[in-house]
Design a protein around this motif. Structure first.
Motif, PDB file in Angstrom:
ATOM      1  N   SER A  68       0.835  -1.211   0.000  1.00  0.00           N
ATOM      2  CA  SER A  68       0.000   0.000   0.000  1.00  0.00           C
ATOM      3  C   SER A  68       0.863   1.251   0.000  1.00  0.00           C
ATOM      4  CB  SER A  68      -0.924  -0.008   1.223  1.00  0.00           C
ATOM      5  OG  SER A  68      -1.819  -1.097   1.183  1.00  0.00           O
ATOM      6  N   PHE A  69       1.858   1.303   0.881  1.00  0.00           N
ATOM      7  CA  PHE A  69       2.714   2.482   0.948  1.00  0.00           C
ATOM      8  C   PHE A  69       3.526   2.650  -0.336  1.00  0.00           C
ATOM      9  CE2 PHE A  69       2.721   1.791   5.798  1.00  0.00           C
ATOM     10  CZ  PHE A  69       1.564   2.543   5.926  1.00  0.00           C
ATOM     11  N   LEU A  70       3.974   1.532  -0.910  1.00  0.00           N
ATOM     12  CA  LEU A  70       4.722   1.600  -2.170  1.00  0.00           C
ATOM     13  C   LEU A  70       3.851   2.186  -3.271  1.00  0.00           C
ATOM     14  CD1 LEU A  70       6.995  -1.156  -3.669  1.00  0.00           C
ATOM     15  CD2 LEU A  70       5.188  -0.175  -5.052  1.00  0.00           C
ATOM     16  N   ALA A  71       2.618   1.702  -3.382  1.00  0.00           N
ATOM     17  CA  ALA A  71       1.729   2.148  -4.451  1.00  0.00           C
ATOM     18  C   ALA A  71       1.441   3.645  -4.362  1.00  0.00           C
ATOM     19  CB  ALA A  71       0.424   1.357  -4.393  1.00  0.00           C
ATOM     20  N   VAL A  72       1.124   4.124  -3.170  1.00  0.00           N
ATOM     21  CA  VAL A  72       0.786   5.541  -3.017  1.00  0.00           C
ATOM     22  C   VAL A  72       2.021   6.416  -3.193  1.00  0.00           C
ATOM     23  CG1 VAL A  72      -0.100   7.281  -1.412  1.00  0.00           C
ATOM     24  CG2 VAL A  72      -1.209   5.038  -1.564  1.00  0.00           C
ATOM     25  N   ARG A  73       3.150   5.963  -2.675  1.00  0.00           N
ATOM     26  CA  ARG A  73       4.374   6.767  -2.746  1.00  0.00           C
ATOM     27  C   ARG A  73       4.761   7.077  -4.188  1.00  0.00           C
ATOM     28  NH1 ARG A  73       6.991   3.866   0.375  1.00  0.00           N
ATOM     29  NH2 ARG A  73       8.086   2.471  -1.026  1.00  0.00           N
ATOM     30  N   HIS A  74       4.605   6.104  -5.079  1.00  0.00           N
ATOM     31  CA  HIS A  74       5.082   6.279  -6.447  1.00  0.00           C
ATOM     32  C   HIS A  74       3.986   6.696  -7.431  1.00  0.00           C
ATOM     33  CE1 HIS A  74       9.106   5.033  -5.575  1.00  0.00           C
ATOM     34  NE2 HIS A  74       8.701   3.902  -5.050  1.00  0.00           N
TER      35      HIS A  74
ATOM     36  N   ILE B 174      -5.624  -2.191  -4.454  1.00  0.00           N
ATOM     37  CA  ILE B 174      -6.521  -1.289  -3.717  1.00  0.00           C
ATOM     38  C   ILE B 174      -5.874   0.074  -3.526  1.00  0.00           C
ATOM     39  CG2 ILE B 174      -7.576  -0.911  -1.454  1.00  0.00           C
ATOM     40  CD1 ILE B 174      -8.035  -3.981  -1.357  1.00  0.00           C
ATOM     41  N   ALA B 175      -4.596   0.101  -3.163  1.00  0.00           N
ATOM     42  CA  ALA B 175      -3.897   1.372  -2.940  1.00  0.00           C
ATOM     43  C   ALA B 175      -3.695   2.130  -4.253  1.00  0.00           C
ATOM     44  CB  ALA B 175      -2.552   1.122  -2.269  1.00  0.00           C
TER      45      ALA B 175
ATOM     46  N   ALA C 120      -4.953   9.192   0.258  1.00  0.00           N
ATOM     47  CA  ALA C 120      -4.857   7.871  -0.364  1.00  0.00           C
ATOM     48  C   ALA C 120      -4.332   6.839   0.625  1.00  0.00           C
ATOM     49  CB  ALA C 120      -3.953   7.946  -1.592  1.00  0.00           C
ATOM     50  N   ASN C 121      -3.301   7.195   1.389  1.00  0.00           N
ATOM     51  CA  ASN C 121      -2.783   6.267   2.397  1.00  0.00           C
ATOM     52  C   ASN C 121      -3.832   5.967   3.459  1.00  0.00           C
ATOM     53  OD1 ASN C 121      -0.089   5.448   1.783  1.00  0.00           O
ATOM     54  ND2 ASN C 121       0.646   7.509   2.235  1.00  0.00           N
ATOM     55  N   SER C 122      -4.553   6.986   3.890  1.00  0.00           N
ATOM     56  CA  SER C 122      -5.586   6.776   4.911  1.00  0.00           C
ATOM     57  C   SER C 122      -6.673   5.839   4.390  1.00  0.00           C
ATOM     58  CB  SER C 122      -6.197   8.118   5.324  1.00  0.00           C
ATOM     59  OG  SER C 122      -5.240   8.942   5.945  1.00  0.00           O
ATOM     60  N   LEU C 123      -7.118   6.059   3.147  1.00  0.00           N
ATOM     61  CA  LEU C 123      -8.150   5.194   2.577  1.00  0.00           C
ATOM     62  C   LEU C 123      -7.655   3.760   2.467  1.00  0.00           C
ATOM     63  CD1 LEU C 123     -10.881   4.743   1.245  1.00  0.00           C
ATOM     64  CD2 LEU C 123      -9.888   5.497  -0.924  1.00  0.00           C
ATOM     65  N   ALA C 124      -6.423   3.581   1.972  1.00  0.00           N
ATOM     66  CA  ALA C 124      -5.883   2.229   1.815  1.00  0.00           C
ATOM     67  C   ALA C 124      -5.741   1.529   3.160  1.00  0.00           C
ATOM     68  CB  ALA C 124      -4.537   2.288   1.100  1.00  0.00           C
ATOM     69  N   VAL C 125      -5.256   2.256   4.181  1.00  0.00           N
ATOM     70  CA  VAL C 125      -5.070   1.646   5.498  1.00  0.00           C
ATOM     71  C   VAL C 125      -6.411   1.304   6.132  1.00  0.00           C
ATOM     72  CG1 VAL C 125      -4.269   2.091   7.851  1.00  0.00           C
ATOM     73  CG2 VAL C 125      -2.802   2.658   5.915  1.00  0.00           C
TER      74      VAL C 125
END
Length: 539
Positions: free
Chosen positions: A93-99, A172-173, A186-191
């Motif tokens: 999730s963090f990888l997807a949102v970060r990039h 999902i992310a 985006a991170n909040s939604l994914a988490v």
């Protein structure tokens, strides 16, 4: 393909260390679980007794996997699989949102989109990046099981399941990054999707149908709404059903395809879900930097407080039920006492649930300080610091508001515990235990707050990934370390494990003074270091 390869090479150089921490940490969890469970539950009789207890205890099934028999390897998967998938899911999730949204928000995507790479190639590179990371994670998880002498097919299935679960949340992310306007959103939604689906699977298992011999559980339909439920229903080392893991892959393909389609049609910098329109003029309450930080942190803090209230209410309302179970089956008492180190069973239930509250409070604090890094990376901190506001005061506001979020989260959990204890014969004693446990978790969560602040001053680009990694590792090894048979010194590295707890009519302070000292040193160090640090761009 060459354009994807070029972007992928750059991202691998940028991410290799944090991905190594996630992947090797997941492998270490698998290895620790293998050795710990083998030593703690070494006989089939012990495993069968514990599974019978689990069938009757919905509290335990909320935080464990799906029982699939007393075989040693199937039992280990029951203990570990949800957390292996969770580690892969957080990493992905963090990888997807970060990039995706993170790079877009920081202005790095626009120059790339102006090249022949276009707008979709960076997202395609992120997909390949995430797939490679999850495949490597799955291979190492399988290798960990094989190194412990586990059967080949079950080991390969366990690794495949962990990887496919991570890929589901990668998709999902990726979609969350298209829907939300900011990387924080985006991170909040994914988490939140991850947390909700985790508990959906747990509830689905809890209301499932146990077998006649009380060694297997048939999931309810609710479990099949969650990738965690699909992963658990592969039943590695028992049925070895591969097809539920392919549901995770189907979610990944569908969501990744949707993310690519949305990326190609929306405006750069825009989002599918519009941001809420702001006021034309600021309220008088926004006249100070402290008020601004409060406004930025309020939304996420309320979410963590809502979860804490629910956990607090369960901690006392279920105490009498579990106490009766412990009387009927001593294995229940043994498990909860191992998790909490409490002799009194209702107090043990309170301590276990308030350890989860401590996790939520730590998340509230870390997310608040992480917001400082986002403000800096997005360039919105610069106008504030160009005013008479000093940088130390600016960071201090985030630390103070983060601490307030921690206190309010634990206080809300205590309010839930008070409501859950109302009308119980031992309600007053449980309420007192909840107050002590809540106070202790304030100290534990504060350690993560200041560690994130210190990271922000020393290594800004690591603020978000390291902050969340420390919280995740602490809850896995601290709360479940005793069940996994980890050495005491390892579990005591987690602040959650050494926070003060109720002890009969008194208080066991445990590592209270160490937590206070660590928090004080961390707070002073972060503010002192901030005096000498310049603003850093996004990394």
């Amino acid at each position: 393909m060459s354009r994807v390869t070029t972007l992928l090479s750059q991202r691998l150089r940028r991410d290799w260390l944090q991905l190594a921490l996630w992947i090797l940490g997941t492998m270490a969890l698998a290895l620790a679980g293998l050795s710990g469970a083998a030593s703690t539950y070494g006989t089939e009789q012990e495993r069968t007794a514990l599974l019978a207890t689990v069938m009757a205890n919905p509290v335990i099934l909320l935080f464990r996997g799906l029982p699939s028999g007393p075989d040693e390897h199937a039992f280990i998967v029951f203990l570990l699989m949800p957390f292996l998938v969770m580690m892969a899911a957080f990493m992905s999730s963090f990888l997807a949102v970060r990039h995706t949204r993170g790079d877009e928000e920081a202005g790095r995507l626009e120059p790339v989109a102006a090249t022949p790479a276009g707008r979709t190639v960076p997202t395609a590179a992120t997909i390949v990046h995430g797939v490679l990371a999850d495949v490597l994670l799955g291979i190492l998880v399988a290798a960990a099981f094989l190194s412990g002498g586990s059967p080949v097919e079950g080991s390969l299935l366990a690794g495949f399941t962990a990887a496919s679960g991570g890929l589901a949340y990668l998709g999902i992310a990726l979609l969350a990054a298209q829907l939300m306007r900011t990387s924080r959103g985006a991170n909040s939604l994914a988490v939140w999707v991850l947390v909700v689906t985790y508990f959906i699977a747990g509830i689905g298992n809890a209301v499932g149908t146990p077998s006649d011999d009380l060694t297997h559980m048939q999931s309810s339909w609710l479990t099949w709404l969650s990738p965690f439920g699909w992963a658990e229903n592969t039943r590695a080392f028992d049925e070895n059903a591969w097809w539920p893991a392919f549901l995770c892959l189907a979610v990944f393909v569908a969501f990744a395809a949707a993310a690519l389609a949305l990326q190609s049609v929306r405006d750069l910098g825009a989002s599918i879900l519009p941001e809420r329109r702001g006021r034309t003029a600021a309220r008088a309450t926004l006249s100070s930097p402290t008020a601004l930080v409060t406004r930025l942190a309020a939304g996420s803090a309320v979410g963590w407080m809502a979860g804490a209230f629910f956990a607090g209410a369960l901690s006392t309302s279920l105490g009498s039920v579990v106490d009766q179970m412990g009387t009927d089956n001593p294995a229940v008492a043994d498990m909860l006492k191992a998790l909490s180190a409490e002799a009194d069973l209702p107090q043990a239930v309170v301590v276990v649930f308030f350890t989860m509250v401590g996790l939520l409070a730590a998340c509230a604090g870390v997310q608040t300080v992480a917001r400082a890094r986002q403000e800096e990376a997005h360039g919105t901190a610069e106008p504030v610091l160009a005013s008479p506001v000093q940088r130390v005061r600016w960071l201090a506001d985030f630390v103070v508001i983060g601490f307030a979020a921690i206190v309010l989260t634990c206080a809300t959990a205590f309010a839930g515990a008070w409501a859950g204890a109302a009308g119980l014969d031992d309600g007053a004693a449980l309420t007192r235990s909840a107050f002590v446990a809540a106070s202790g978790q304030v100290l534990a969560a504060s350690v993560f707050l200041v560690l994130t602040a210190v990271t922000f001053t020393l290594a800004p680009r690591w603020t978000i990934p390291l902050g969340w990694t420390l919280v995740t590792a602490a809850i896995v090894f601290g709360l479940f370390g005793p069940l996994l048979g980890l050495p005491e010194w390892v579990t005591n590295l987690s602040p959650f494990s050494v926070a003060p707890v109720p002890d009969g009519d008194g208080v066991d302070v445990r590592g209270m003074w160490w937590l206070v000292l660590a928090t004080g040193i961390g707070a002073v160090a972060s503010l002192s270091l901030m005096r000498r640090r310049e603003l850093a761009s996004a990394g």
